[in-house]
Scaffold this motif. Sequence first.
Motif, PDB file in Angstrom:
ATOM      1  N   LEU A  45      11.441 -21.355 -21.138  1.00 45.05           N
ATOM      2  CA  LEU A  45      12.025 -22.671 -21.200  1.00 45.05           C
ATOM      3  C   LEU A  45      10.719 -23.421 -20.708  1.00 45.05           C
ATOM      4  N   GLY A  46      10.375 -24.527 -21.747  1.00 43.70           N
ATOM      5  CA  GLY A  46       9.325 -25.391 -21.429  1.00 43.70           C
ATOM      6  C   GLY A  46       9.894 -26.987 -21.521  1.00 43.70           C
ATOM      7  N   GLU A  98       8.227 -25.147 -16.194  1.00 43.83           N
ATOM      8  CA  GLU A  98       8.147 -24.031 -17.146  1.00 43.83           C
ATOM      9  C   GLU A  98       8.924 -22.758 -16.121  1.00 43.83           C
ATOM     10  N   ILE A  99       9.806 -22.295 -16.987  1.00 44.52           N
ATOM     11  CA  ILE A  99      10.504 -21.098 -16.332  1.00 44.52           C
ATOM     12  C   ILE A  99      10.389 -19.833 -17.361  1.00 44.52           C
ATOM     13  N   ASN A 100      10.360 -18.503 -16.686  1.00 45.56           N
ATOM     14  CA  ASN A 100      10.493 -17.478 -17.601  1.00 45.56           C
ATOM     15  C   ASN A 100      11.680 -16.653 -16.919  1.00 45.56           C
ATOM     16  N   PHE A 154       6.535 -26.014 -11.823  1.00 44.64           N
ATOM     17  CA  PHE A 154       6.790 -27.436 -11.668  1.00 44.64           C
ATOM     18  C   PHE A 154       5.454 -28.197 -11.493  1.00 44.64           C
ATOM     19  N   TYR A 155       5.040 -28.931 -12.483  1.00 37.83           N
ATOM     20  CA  TYR A 155       3.906 -29.758 -12.349  1.00 37.83           C
ATOM     21  C   TYR A 155       4.184 -31.191 -12.206  1.00 37.83           C
ATOM     22  N   TYR A 156       3.683 -31.750 -11.013  1.00 38.49           N
ATOM     23  CA  TYR A 156       3.884 -33.173 -10.901  1.00 38.49           C
ATOM     24  C   TYR A 156       2.482 -33.873 -11.121  1.00 38.49           C
ATOM     25  N   LEU A 157       1.821 -33.782  -9.961  1.00 40.22           N
ATOM     26  CA  LEU A 157       0.601 -34.074  -9.767  1.00 40.22           C
ATOM     27  C   LEU A 157      -0.649 -32.782  -9.806  1.00 40.22           C
ATOM     28  N   GLU A 158       0.184 -31.779  -9.384  1.00 44.65           N
ATOM     29  CA  GLU A 158      -0.481 -30.447  -9.322  1.00 44.65           C
ATOM     30  C   GLU A 158       0.521 -29.390  -9.695  1.00 44.65           C
TER      31      GLU A 158
END
Length: 154
Positions: free
Chosen positions: A41-42, A65-67, A97-101
């Motif tokens: 899932l993206g 993103e999750i696998n 999970f990407y927010y600022l990193e």
Amino acid sequence: MEEQILYLSRFCGIETYPVKQAVWELIEGDGSEEDPDMLCLGMRFAQGNHLHEDTRSLQAEPFWEINFYKTKIPMNILQIGFDLEQPNEANEVDGSFYYLEHQPARNNRMEILARDGNRLKIRVSGSTEDVNYYDGSKPENRLQLTAWFEKEHP
């Protein structure tokens, strides 16, 4: 069309991020424990609404993103009620999970709520370190989303 929003529950309240894109892809393994099928899932989000003072100026457009793995996931099993978990306890790359990193997304769960051809309405939840305090001084953020996911490669 119903609103599709990521709810990010933080120590200071709930922030919301509209969905820009939600896609799924099924990658088949050989059916063994060593090479299971993978449901990917993206999710990409626009800049948030109802932001708190510490994130307002960051103008972040997060993605998640999750696998999810299972020995065998035939296409016909992707129906209402199908669910999977991805604890990602070792902070591996199976949830990010990407927010600022980039930061690990843990305690991930998904459940299919509806299906329309190759479109899947999925409820997804998980948790991650606070998006603006990476030192562990704040409680984990809770991630919640219900959205229609398009098949990545129809």
